[in-house]
Write a protein that holds these residues in place. Structure first.
Motif, PDB file in Angstrom:
ATOM      1  N   TYR A  22     -18.136  -3.733  11.076  1.00 25.86           N
ATOM      2  CA  TYR A  22     -18.766  -4.902  10.475  1.00 25.86           C
ATOM      3  C   TYR A  22     -20.282  -4.716  10.382  1.00 25.86           C
ATOM      4  O   TYR A  22     -20.893  -5.034   9.361  1.00 25.86           O
ATOM      5  CB  TYR A  22     -18.425  -6.150  11.301  1.00 25.86           C
ATOM      6  N   TRP A  25     -21.241  -2.065   7.627  1.00 27.87           N
ATOM      7  CA  TRP A  25     -20.800  -2.329   6.257  1.00 27.87           C
ATOM      8  C   TRP A  25     -21.962  -2.424   5.268  1.00 27.87           C
ATOM      9  O   TRP A  25     -21.898  -1.888   4.166  1.00 27.87           O
ATOM     10  CB  TRP A  25     -19.960  -3.594   6.211  1.00 27.87           C
ATOM     11  N   ARG A  29     -20.980   1.880   3.378  1.00 31.67           N
ATOM     12  CA  ARG A  29     -19.623   1.354   3.225  1.00 31.67           C
ATOM     13  C   ARG A  29     -18.546   2.415   3.435  1.00 31.67           C
ATOM     14  O   ARG A  29     -17.463   2.103   3.894  1.00 31.67           O
ATOM     15  CB  ARG A  29     -19.462   0.699   1.863  1.00 31.67           C
ATOM     16  N   ALA A  32     -18.155   2.733   7.167  1.00 23.78           N
ATOM     17  CA  ALA A  32     -17.508   1.521   7.655  1.00 23.78           C
ATOM     18  C   ALA A  32     -16.012   1.534   7.348  1.00 23.78           C
ATOM     19  O   ALA A  32     -15.197   1.092   8.170  1.00 23.78           O
ATOM     20  CB  ALA A  32     -18.159   0.287   7.045  1.00 23.78           C
TER      21      ALA A  32
END
Length: 53
Positions: A22, A25, A29, A32
């Protein structure tokens, strides 16, 4: 009892990894998403160890 301890440890690890995914992110990305895959594996392994599957 040892199996239960491993299951709980894996679920806790999944929680820590979910927090990391989280937090990562908005910066990266792809990383993540990879951490998210590790969350899924740890959560499923923990649930299997605890006898939910």
């Amino acid at each position: 009892m040892d199996t239960d301890l491993w299951g709980i440890a894996l679920v806790v690890l999944a929680g820590f990894l979910a927090g990391g995914a989280y937090a990562t992110w908005k910066f990266n990305r792809v990383l993540a998403a990879m951490i998210g895959a590790c969350v899924l594996m740890a959560a499923l392994a923990g649930a299997a160890r605890l006898g939910y599957f």
